[in-house]
Design an enzyme around this catalytic site. Structure first.
Site, PDB file in Angstrom:
ATOM      1  N   SER A   7     -12.793   6.684  34.028  1.00  0.00           N
ATOM      2  CA  SER A   7     -13.991   6.515  33.204  1.00  0.00           C
ATOM      3  C   SER A   7     -14.891   7.736  33.292  1.00  0.00           C
ATOM      4  CB  SER A   7     -14.751   5.272  33.679  1.00  0.00           C
ATOM      5  OG  SER A   7     -14.828   5.247  35.090  1.00  0.00           O
ATOM      6  N   CYS A   8     -14.487   8.798  32.663  1.00  0.00           N
ATOM      7  CA  CYS A   8     -15.261  10.042  32.710  1.00  0.00           C
ATOM      8  C   CYS A   8     -16.329  10.062  31.619  1.00  0.00           C
ATOM      9  CB  CYS A   8     -14.335  11.239  32.534  1.00  0.00           C
ATOM     10  SG  CYS A   8     -12.993  11.308  33.740  1.00  0.00           S
ATOM     11  N   ASP A   9     -17.266  10.989  31.761  1.00  0.00           N
ATOM     12  CA  ASP A   9     -18.304  11.206  30.761  1.00  0.00           C
ATOM     13  C   ASP A   9     -18.517  12.699  30.575  1.00  0.00           C
ATOM     14  OD1 ASP A   9     -19.662   8.369  30.290  1.00  0.00           O
ATOM     15  OD2 ASP A   9     -19.249   8.564  32.435  1.00  0.00           O
TER      16      ASP A   9
END
Length: 416
Positions: A7-9
C-alpha cells in the site's frame, strides 16, 4: 500468515502548488514489516554492444549507456521502489489489480521497470517510453515479496522531472498515461486515470471492446473500464489513503516544500505512514527538483522504516559522490535464496549497518528513543537549512556532495 497489502503512496507538487519554483516528489514504500530497504548509488556506465542485463528474474538486452542513479530498494531484488537519476528524473511505483489477469510467469517486476526507466530516461516522458516499450517486449510479472507464497500485481507509476509529471497506469502490457503540468497529484494503489488521457497503448480500446468491457460508444475512462469488478481488499483500503493524501495536498496547495512533503509522509491518521500488522512503511523518499536547471536536484532518503521515527538524509549527484556502504545490504551471490531454484525457500539477514543501529535504538527504552529522535530531527532541520542556502546561492552545491555520507555516519554515531 497475514497477507501484506502493498500500500504505497506517491505525491508530486508542481508550481503553483509548490511554494518555490520547485517540483517536489515524495513516496512512502509500504512493504512486509521485516523486509529491509537499502539505498544504493550506481554511477553512469558504458556497456559493450550486445551485452545482457540480469534483472530480478529475467535477462534483457542492455543498452550502451546508463545514467547515474540513486535507489531505495528492497534488498532482495534488482529493481527499486523509488529513486532518481542524474538527469533530474524521479520515479515511484504502486501495486494495482485490473481486469487483465496477472501473469504467473516470471517477467519484469514493476520495481525493475522503475530502475530501468531511471537508468535509461533523460526525462519523465523518456522514462515512460522506456517502461512502455519494455512492457511490450518482456511483460510484467513474478513474485513481488520475499516469500514462497505467490503474490504478484500490475503497476502504476508516477514519473517526475523538473518540468512535468506523468501518471502511467498499466494492465498487463496495456497502458495509459496522464500528463500533470501544474498543481498537486497523488496516487495510491488504484486506477485514477479517467478520461483525461494524453497517451495510450495502441490496442487499449480495441482490447477493452473485444472483452466486452467498453461498448465503443460512451466516453472512454480507463479507471472505469479496467478496474476489477471485485477488487482486492487492499485496493478498497487504498481509497481512504488516497482521499487522505488528496486532502493533505489540498491543505498545502500553493505552499508545498520538502518539509511539507515529509510531514505528509509522516502522517499516521491518514494511513499514509503505515504501521499495522504485518506491514509498515519500510522506506521513504522526498526530492526537490528546481525548475532552474543550473541548480542541483536534492533527494532525501530515510533508509530505515517508519518516517515518523526516521530522519531524511539528503543526496546530491556530483562527480565525487562518496559511497555509503552503511546503507547497502550484504550480498550473498549464488547462495542467495532469491537466485536458487526453487526460489524463496529460506531467508537471510539483509540488514545494513544503519538499519541495525536504528532498530536497536527504536526498540530500546521509549524515552531514550524519543530523545535520540529529537536530536536527529534537529540534524534533519540543519540539513534542510543547508539545502535552502544552497538553492538560494549562499553555499556552492559541489560542497554538499558528501552530505548523505556525513548524515548517515552521524546518525549511526548517535545511536551508538
Amino acid at each position: 500468515m497475514t497477507e501484506p497489502p502493498m500500500s504505497c503512496d506517491c505525491f508530486v507538487s508542481l508550481p503553483p502548488g509548490s511554494r518555490d519554483d520547485h517540483v517536489i516528489f515524495g513516496k512512502n514504500s509500504d512493504r512486509p514489516r521485516d523486509e529491509v530497504q537499502e539505498v544504493a548509488y550506481y554511477p553512469a556506465a558504458s556497456h559493450p554492444p550486445g551485452s545482457t542485463l540480469e534483472c530480478t528474474f529475467i535477462q534483457i538486452p542492455q543498452v550502451e549507456q546508463t545514467h547515474a542513479i540513486i535507489l531505495s530498494k528492497p534488498a532482495w531484488m534488482w529493481g527499486a521502489e523509488m529513486g532518481a537519476n542524474d538527469k533530474g528524473v524521479c520515479i515511484g511505483n504502486e501495486a494495482v489489480w485490473t481486469r487483465e489477469p496477472v501473469a504467473p510467469r516470471e517477467a519484469l517486476l514493476g520495481m525493475d521497470l522503475v530502475r530501468l526507466g531511471l537508468e535509461r530516461g533523460v526525462s519523465a516522458w523518456a522514462a515512460l517510453t522506456v517502461i512502455t516499450e519494455l512492457l511490450e517486449q518482456h511483460g510484467q510479472g513474478g513474485q513481488c515479496r520475499e516469500a514462497p507464497e505467490p503474490f504478484s500485481y500490475h503497476n502504476t507509476f508516477l514519473l517526475v522531472d523538473r518540468n512535468e509529471a506523468w501518471v502511467l497506469e498499466t494492465a498487463g502490457r496495456l497502458w495509459v498515461a496522464q500528463k500533470i503540468s501544474e498543481g498537486v497529484k497523488n496516487i495510491s494503489n488504484q486506477l485514477t486515470v479517467g478520461t483525461k488521457i494524453a497517451a495510450e497503448h495502441p490496442e487499449l480500446r480495441s482490447v477493452a471492446q473485444a472483452q466486452g468491457w467498453w461498448d465503443g460508444q460512451e466516453e472512454f475512462s480507463f479507471s472505469r473500464v479496467f478496474s476489477p469488478e471485485n477488487p482486492p481488499a487492499r485496493m478498497e483500503l487504498a481509497k481512504q489513503r488516497y482521499r487522505g493524501g488528496t486532502e493533505l495536498l489540498r491543505q498545502h496547495d500553493g505552499s508545498v516544500t520538502a518539509e511539507v512533503m515529509m510531514s505528509i509522509l509522516r502522517d499516521k491518521p491518514s494511513g499514509i505512514c503505515m504501521d499495522s500488522g504485518g506491514f509498515c512503511t519500510t522506506g521513504s523518499m522526498v526530492s526537490i527538483l528546481p525548475r532552474d536547471a543550473s541548480l542541483h536536484c536534492i533527494h532525501f532518503f530515510t533508509a530505515t522504516p517508519d518516517p515518523s521515527r526516521s530522519v531524511f538524509k539528503p543526496f546530491i549527484f556530483s562527480d565525487c559522490s562518496t559511497p555509503v556502504p552503511r546503507v547497502v545490504s550484504p550480498q550473498f551471490g549464488p547462495d542467495d535464496p532469491v537466485k536458487k531454484q526453487p526460489r524463496f525457500q529460506s531467508q537471510v539477514d539483509r540488514r545494513h549497518d544503519l538499519y541495525k543501529a536504528h532498530q536497536t535504538a527504536m526498540e530500546a527504552n521509549p524515552d531514550e528513543a524519543l530523545a535520540i529522535y529529537d536530536i536527529l530531527k534537529d540534524l534533519e532541520s540543519q540539513c534542510l537549512s543547508d539545502i535552502s542556502a544552497m538553492l538560494s546561492g549562499e553555499v556552492p552545491g559541489d560542497e554538499l556532495g558528501d552530505l548523505f555520507f556525513d548524515c548517515v555516519d552521524a546518525e549511526i554515531k548517535f545511536y551508538q
